[in-house]
Design an enzyme around this catalytic site. Structure first.
Site, short mmCIF file in Angstrom:
data_model
loop_
_atom_site.label_atom_id
_atom_site.label_comp_id
_atom_site.label_asym_id
_atom_site.label_seq_id
_atom_site.Cartn_x
_atom_site.Cartn_y
_atom_site.Cartn_z
N GLU A 1 4.30 15.46 5.51
CA GLU A 1 4.67 15.11 4.19
C GLU A 1 6.35 16.33 3.58
OE1 GLU A 1 3.05 13.17 2.20
OE2 GLU A 1 1.91 12.62 4.79
N GLU B 1 8.56 6.40 4.69
CA GLU B 1 6.71 6.04 5.92
C GLU B 1 7.40 5.40 7.26
OE1 GLU B 1 3.95 6.40 4.94
OE2 GLU B 1 4.36 6.71 2.44
N GLY C 1 0.82 -0.75 0.25
CA GLY C 1 -0.03 0.23 -0.21
C GLY C 1 0.89 1.20 0.33
N ALA C 2 0.83 2.23 0.91
CA ALA C 2 1.52 2.97 1.40
C ALA C 2 0.80 4.17 2.33
CB ALA C 2 1.96 4.16 0.04
N MET C 3 1.26 4.10 3.56
CA MET C 3 0.15 4.97 4.43
C MET C 3 1.25 5.04 5.99
SD MET C 3 -1.98 6.53 5.59
CE MET C 3 -2.14 7.31 7.14
N GLU C 4 1.56 5.15 6.35
CA GLU C 4 2.06 5.23 7.15
C GLU C 4 1.45 4.83 9.29
OE1 GLU C 4 0.82 10.01 7.53
OE2 GLU C 4 0.99 8.28 5.77
N ASN C 5 0.36 4.28 8.65
CA ASN C 5 -0.38 3.33 10.05
C ASN C 5 0.42 3.59 11.32
OD1 ASN C 5 -2.52 3.15 8.43
ND2 ASN C 5 -1.52 1.76 7.41
#
Length: 816
Positions: free
Chosen positions: A320, A298, A261-265
């Site tokens: 960001e 990330e 994916g690409a999300m910094e959870n």
């Protein structure tokens, strides 16, 4: 946590019940609660009031991975939210989207209790407010200041496959039984709700230990078995260790899992497969570099964004911007031989191109100017992407001024000389849109600044608190010698006698350390061009790229002639470095977009063939006739440029080489199978929906087809919210039918791609009609992209009218 915190931070305790052995990926963006004021319209505002502050959530989720009687996949669950009242109110607002609530024994869909000996008001009424995504609860009396309460709900929702919210993503697998297992997770650290993720799958994983931190890479079993996760697991540890040392703060969690994916959870970062997995047999060096830099990006968020979170989305650059910058540092630490830090120059060039439009925006804006979901999404565009600061604001929310205060303390502690306080300097860059062009006249020494716009006649309606003037650091060199001190341009126009240079050339913004363009008097441009054509290595490689990029953009803004811009490419006959070549190709790409259907195309191709042939022969020698891979990352990238441009311009030896190699590759039956996948809808992932359209739009044949499709289907794609629709594209007399979920689309990038070639009054009229037709429904996250497309198209029309003949004459002159 401050009382005015809107991006709520809380602790979460999860219980997840799931069916084993079914590969289903689910991501949860949790509910965010901060209850209300006495304003009766609170539920119509997208920003939560501040009277209630959440302390923790205890949530149970049960994804049912077999269809129910209605043929749907669903999940069931319940939630207990503890919150504190910090201002008396009789209203509770809690974010809720696409959930069906169960009526409880109190005849309401929620139950409210008080902690300790307190008593809770009874519920008068409750309802869902779909537009703002709230569950609204009105009470018969007010909550008490300082009292803690618990809100309990039970709910059901659909496990749709639209890539939004709590969703399913099925990978072909075998269901081995129906046993049910329950997993209970430890409470999280105090955190923002948007950083929470849950994934239920039968994926396999790789494990590694970095100090006391457990690192795991999760992916499809076949991918793990084929070694596609090995690079990611090997590079993550060094990058994580680098950031711990760089920030001087340990990673605050005990583990870090990675899915595609690409999300910094926090603690469970998700990536798309193409961004996380690297196939040593099939993947390119670009795939490898992308994996390293995105992992670094990330992981950087674990500190900038997760440990310390922006207070509101108007300052998304706090997240960001720093993550984008330090991602290059992290990747450079993991792969020092790549010199990946230099590649940030190409990203800056692309940002400058967008930021020079009149429809650009400041990095930061007033909090009350960003309140719609689509406005929040727009902040995550190309323009947006200190240690004590992180320690001071850990587990809390912050604003840009907090960072400037900490940097000012560092400046004073280290006796750094600045012309103004850090906040005064930085505010000129983050509180007004765009950037300046610095003009240096070496005949007089006059140095001036002006807001740079690609279209100088653009109507700027957005006022600037600084009158579009900046405090600009100028690092410069004279005839190859870097001047010792950084000079600050703090006024609109000054005279600096040291820059009155006579026969010597001046070059400013050495190594592109400042965010601005530079123009010179014609005499200095001629001396710089002479230096490039005689001994180009005297000018630093980054500045060779800068000269090309500045010249082409200055020409588009009519500040220098188009001929001068084209002349900066002539020296490329002797250039072998990647960054200058890529910069030139990026700028000439615009010429191809505008001119590939005109009489200019063939003379331009002839010139490019002459330019690239020496580079092609250079790499033929370096690679021992294409049998050895170049040593450096940049050389490998430039080898691709050499082959691509030589073949596309008709270089016979190149075309023979690639035709032979492609035939050898196609002789492998497995590779034929891969190609056939493009004709099978099940083989094209939903998250690649936008890529299909933008890829079709990337060539002159497909662009019209892609635009017609988007224009015809926009209302359906954007407003229906259905689970699927059809894209029909006729390529090579074959019909490709692909089905995608609406949640798959990146509308902004789609609009940019299908309008990139627009350069005629007829195309402008179509775009204006498209905007007018759909103005009522709006464009959501693509609103800014539509405005930029209109602006670009008008600029393209004007550019062609002003430059086409001059360009044709110049290219023809080069064939003589």
């Amino acid at each position: 946590m401050g009382k005015s915190c809107e991006v709520s931070r809380l602790c979460v305790l999860f219980t997840v019940v799931a069916v084993i052995s079914v590969a289903t990926i689910v991501t949860l963006w949790t509910l965010a609660l901060i209850g209300g004021d006495d304003d009766i319209a609170s539920w119509d505002s997208f920003r939560l009031p501040t009277a209630l502050v959440p302390r923790y959530y205890n949530i149970t989720l049960w994804p049912h991975l077999s269809k129910d009687s209605n043929g749907l996949y669903i999940f069931t669950g319940n939630s207990t939210v503890e919150f504190e009242c910090v201002k008396e109110t009789d209203l509770i607002l809690i974010h809720s989207n696409k959930l069906n609530y169960t009526e409880l024994d109190n005849a309401h869909i929620a139950r409210l209790t008080a902690s300790g000996d307190g008593t809770a008001p009874s519920i008068r009424s409750s309802w869902l407010q779909p537009k703002t995504q709230y569950l609204v609860i009105q009470l018969n009396s007010k909550l008490s200041n300082g009292q803690k309460y618990q809100l309990y709900t039970q709910f059901t929702g659909e496990l749709a496959d639209d890539l939004a919210g709590f969703y399913r993503k099925v990978v072909n697998t075998t269901i081995n039984g129906v046993a049910v297992t329950q997993t209970t997770f430890e409470p999280t650290k105090k955190m923002s709700t948007y950083l929470l993720a849950i994934i239920v799958s039968d994926y396999s994983h790789l494990s590694a230990q970095q100090g006391n931190i457990l690192i795991r890479i999760w992916a499809r079993r076949a991918a793990i078995e084929q070694g596609q996760g090995n690079y990611a697991i090997n590079v993550t540890g060094p990058i994580l260790e680098f950031f711990q040392l760089y920030y001087n703060i340990s990673y605050p969690l005990s583990k870090s899992d990675f899915y595609f994916g690409a999300m910094e959870n926090w603690g469970l970062v998700t990536y798309r497969e193409t961004k996380l997995l690297y196939d040593p047999v099939m993947s390119s060096i670009k795939n490898k570099e992308t994996t390293a830099t995105i992992i670094a990006h990330e992981l950087a968020h674990m500190w900038f964004g997760n440990l310390v979170t922006l207070r509101w989305w108007n300052e998304v650059w706090l997240n960001e911007g720093f993550a984008s910058y330090v991602s290059y540092l992290g990747a450079d630490h993991a792969e020092p031989a790549w010199s990946v830090k230099d590649l940030i120059v190409l990203e800056i060039h692309r940002v400058l191109a967008v930021d020079a439009l009149a429809s650009s925006h400041a990095l930061s804006s007033k909090e009350d100017s960003i309140f719609l979901p689509e406005q929040i999404v727009e902040q995550f565009d190309v323009i947006s992407y200190s240690k004590k600061y992180l320690n001071l604001f850990a587990y809390s929310n912050t604003v840009g001024n907090n960072l400037w205060q900490q940097l000012q303390m560092a400046v004073e502690a280290n006796n750094v000389a600045l012309p103004h306080p850090v906040s005064d300097i930085m505010n000129t860059w983050v509180l007004q849109m765009g950037f300046p062009v610095v003009t240096i006249d070496t005949s007089t020494g006059k140095v001036s600044q002006k807001h740079f716009l690609l279209d100088a006649e653009s109507n700027i309606t957005l006022e600037s608190p600084y009158n579009y003037e900046w405090l600009i650091p100028v690092r410069w060199m004279k005839s190859g010698e870097v001047q010792r001190d950084v000079w600050w341009l703090t006024e609109k126009e000054v005279v600096k006698l040291e820059m009155r240079t006579g026969s010597s050339w001046v070059l400013a913004n050495v190594n592109l350390t400042g965010y601005y363009r530079v123009n010179y008097d014609l005499g200095n441009w001629e001396r710089l061009l002479s230096q490039l054509n005689s001994e180009h290595q005297v000018i630093p490689v980054i500045n060779r790229a800068q000269l090309v990029d500045d010249a082409f953009n200055l020409a588009r803004a009519q500040l220098v002639s188009t001929t001068l811009a084209l002349r900066t490419t002539s020296y490329l006959l002797r250039e072998t470095e990647y960054i200058p070549w890529q910069t030139a190709l990026d700028n000439l790409h615009y010429y191809y977009l505008m001119l590939d259907c005109t009489e200019v195309y063939q003379p331009m191709q002839d010139y490019m063939k002459k330019l690239v042939t020496p580079l092609f022969m250079h790499f033929k020698n370096v690679t021992s006739n294409w049998t050895v891979i170049p040593d450096t990352l940049n050389d490998q990238y430039n080898e691709v440029n050499a082959i691509r441009m030589a073949c596309s311009t008709g270089e016979a030896e190149c075309q023979t080489l690639t035709t032979t190699q492609f035939q050898q590759w196609m002789d492998n039956p497995q590779h034929n199978l891969y190609l056939s996948y493009t004709l099978e809808p099940a083989m094209i992932r939903k998250q690649d929906a936008t890529s299909v359209i933008t890829s079709v739009a990337s060539n002159r044949v497909g662009q019209r087809l892609a635009w017609d499709f988007v224009k015809t289907n926009w209302k359906y794609m954007f407003t229906q919210g259905l689970t699927a629709f059809k894209i029909t594209v006729r390529i090579s007399v074959k019909l490709i039918i692909c089905r995608y979920g609406v949640g798959s689309f990146s509308f902004a990038s789609m609009i940019s791609a299908v309008t990139a070639r627009f350069s005629t009054p007829a195309e402008l009229q179509q775009l204006e009609e498209f905007e007018k037709e759909h103005s009522a429904a709006g464009f959501g996250s693509a609103t800014l992209a539509v405005q930029q497309a209109l602006e670009r198209t008008k600029a393209n029309i004007k550019w062609l009218q002003q430059n086409k003949q001059e360009i044709l004459d110049w290219f023809n002159s080069q064939s003589v």
